[in-house]
Motif scaffolding. Structure first.
Motif, short mmCIF file in Angstrom:
data_model
loop_
_atom_site.label_atom_id
_atom_site.label_comp_id
_atom_site.label_asym_id
_atom_site.label_seq_id
_atom_site.Cartn_x
_atom_site.Cartn_y
_atom_site.Cartn_z
N ALA A 133 -31.57 -41.26 -32.22
CA ALA A 133 -32.35 -42.61 -32.51
C ALA A 133 -33.83 -42.19 -32.08
N GLU A 134 -33.96 -41.33 -30.94
CA GLU A 134 -35.23 -40.92 -30.42
C GLU A 134 -36.04 -40.27 -31.79
N ILE A 135 -35.47 -39.18 -32.39
CA ILE A 135 -35.85 -38.60 -33.45
C ILE A 135 -36.16 -39.32 -34.62
N LYS A 136 -35.46 -40.38 -34.95
CA LYS A 136 -35.84 -41.53 -35.87
C LYS A 136 -36.94 -42.20 -35.60
N GLN A 137 -37.08 -42.68 -34.22
CA GLN A 137 -38.01 -43.53 -33.88
C GLN A 137 -39.43 -42.72 -33.84
N ASP A 138 -39.35 -41.35 -33.41
CA ASP A 138 -40.72 -40.33 -33.41
C ASP A 138 -40.96 -40.45 -34.84
N GLY B 14 -43.08 -43.48 -36.75
CA GLY B 14 -44.41 -43.39 -36.32
C GLY B 14 -45.28 -42.59 -37.55
N TYR B 15 -44.60 -41.65 -38.10
CA TYR B 15 -45.60 -40.76 -39.05
C TYR B 15 -45.33 -41.09 -40.34
N VAL B 16 -44.66 -42.10 -40.67
CA VAL B 16 -44.54 -42.48 -42.11
C VAL B 16 -45.67 -42.39 -43.04
N THR C 267 -38.25 -43.51 -43.91
CA THR C 267 -36.99 -43.13 -43.02
C THR C 267 -35.77 -44.32 -43.32
N TYR C 268 -34.76 -43.81 -43.08
CA TYR C 268 -33.55 -44.68 -43.38
C TYR C 268 -32.61 -44.37 -42.07
N PRO C 269 -31.62 -45.33 -41.95
CA PRO C 269 -30.84 -45.16 -40.84
C PRO C 269 -30.16 -43.81 -40.44
N ASN C 270 -29.82 -43.02 -41.62
CA ASN C 270 -29.14 -41.87 -41.49
C ASN C 270 -29.90 -40.62 -41.94
N ILE C 271 -31.12 -40.83 -42.88
CA ILE C 271 -31.75 -39.76 -43.29
C ILE C 271 -33.27 -40.05 -43.34
N PHE C 272 -34.03 -39.12 -43.79
CA PHE C 272 -35.53 -39.37 -44.02
C PHE C 272 -35.94 -38.35 -45.06
N VAL C 273 -36.89 -39.24 -45.97
CA VAL C 273 -37.43 -38.63 -47.30
C VAL C 273 -38.73 -37.89 -47.23
N ILE C 274 -38.95 -37.02 -47.72
CA ILE C 274 -40.28 -36.34 -47.88
C ILE C 274 -40.45 -35.82 -49.25
N LYS C 275 -41.73 -36.34 -49.73
CA LYS C 275 -42.21 -36.32 -50.80
C LYS C 275 -43.04 -34.98 -51.13
N LEU C 276 -42.51 -33.95 -51.82
CA LEU C 276 -43.34 -32.91 -52.19
C LEU C 276 -44.22 -32.92 -53.34
N ASP C 277 -45.26 -32.62 -53.31
CA ASP C 277 -46.48 -32.52 -54.44
C ASP C 277 -46.10 -31.31 -55.10
N GLU C 278 -45.47 -30.87 -56.12
CA GLU C 278 -45.41 -29.57 -56.55
C GLU C 278 -46.10 -29.54 -57.96
N SER D 271 -34.38 -35.34 -49.13
CA SER D 271 -34.02 -35.94 -47.86
C SER D 271 -33.32 -35.03 -46.93
N PHE D 272 -33.14 -35.30 -45.68
CA PHE D 272 -32.56 -34.63 -44.63
C PHE D 272 -32.22 -35.38 -43.43
N SER D 273 -31.25 -35.12 -43.00
CA SER D 273 -30.77 -36.02 -41.82
C SER D 273 -31.41 -35.79 -40.64
N TYR D 274 -31.25 -36.55 -39.64
CA TYR D 274 -31.83 -36.62 -38.41
C TYR D 274 -31.11 -35.47 -37.59
N THR D 275 -29.85 -35.26 -38.03
CA THR D 275 -29.03 -34.11 -37.33
C THR D 275 -29.69 -32.77 -37.66
N ASP D 276 -30.28 -32.55 -38.82
CA ASP D 276 -30.77 -31.55 -39.32
C ASP D 276 -32.04 -31.13 -38.16
N VAL D 277 -32.72 -32.11 -37.91
CA VAL D 277 -33.64 -31.67 -36.97
C VAL D 277 -33.28 -31.52 -35.41
N LEU D 278 -32.10 -32.20 -35.13
CA LEU D 278 -31.37 -31.92 -33.71
C LEU D 278 -30.91 -30.52 -33.85
N THR D 279 -30.32 -30.03 -34.75
CA THR D 279 -29.82 -28.64 -34.67
C THR D 279 -30.71 -27.49 -35.37
#
Length: 91
Positions: A8-13, A16-18, A43-54, A62-70
Motif C-alpha cells: 500500500a505504501e509503494i502504491k501511495q508513493d 504521487g508521480y503519475v 495506478t490501479y489497485p494491484n498494478i501500475f502502467v508505464i507508457k513507453l514512447d518507442e 504493466s507491473f505489480s507492486y509486488t515486482d517493486v517489493l521483490t
C-alpha cells in the motif's frame, strides 16, 4: 499483514508521480534486463502502467507492486530535475 502495508505504501508513493517521466529497470530472468524510459500513466489497485514512447509505436507495460517489493523492477522518477528512486524494501 506487514506485506500488505508495504504494498500500500509503494502504491501511495507511485500515485504521487503519475504523469512523471520514469526510468524502469526490469529483470526479465536469465540475465535479461530491460531498461527503458517512459511515463507513469496510471495506478490501479494491484498494478501500475508505464507508457513507453518507442520509435515505431507507443507501448504500455504493466507491473505489480509486488515486482517493486521483490526488486524485480527498479523505478527511478524524474521529479523537477532530480531523480527519486522508488524502493521496495521499506526497512
Amino acid at each position: 499483514m506487514a506485506a500488505k502495508k508495504v504494498l500500500a505504501e509503494i502504491k501511495q508513493d507511485l500515485e504521487g508521480y503519475v504523469g512523471n517521466k520514469i526510468r524502469l529497470k526490469a529483470n526479465r530472468g536469465r540475465k535479461k534486463v530491460m531498461e527503458r524510459v517512459g511515463v507513469l500513466e496510471k495506478t490501479y489497485p494491484n498494478i501500475f502502467v508505464i507508457k513507453l514512447d518507442e520509435k515505431q509505436s507507443i507501448r504500455r507495460i504493466s507491473f505489480s507492486y509486488t515486482d517493486v517489493l521483490t526488486e524485480t523492477v527498479e523505478l527511478t522518477v524524474f521529479n523537477d530535475e532530480q531523480e527519486v528512486k522508488i524502493a521496495g524494501s521499506k526497512a
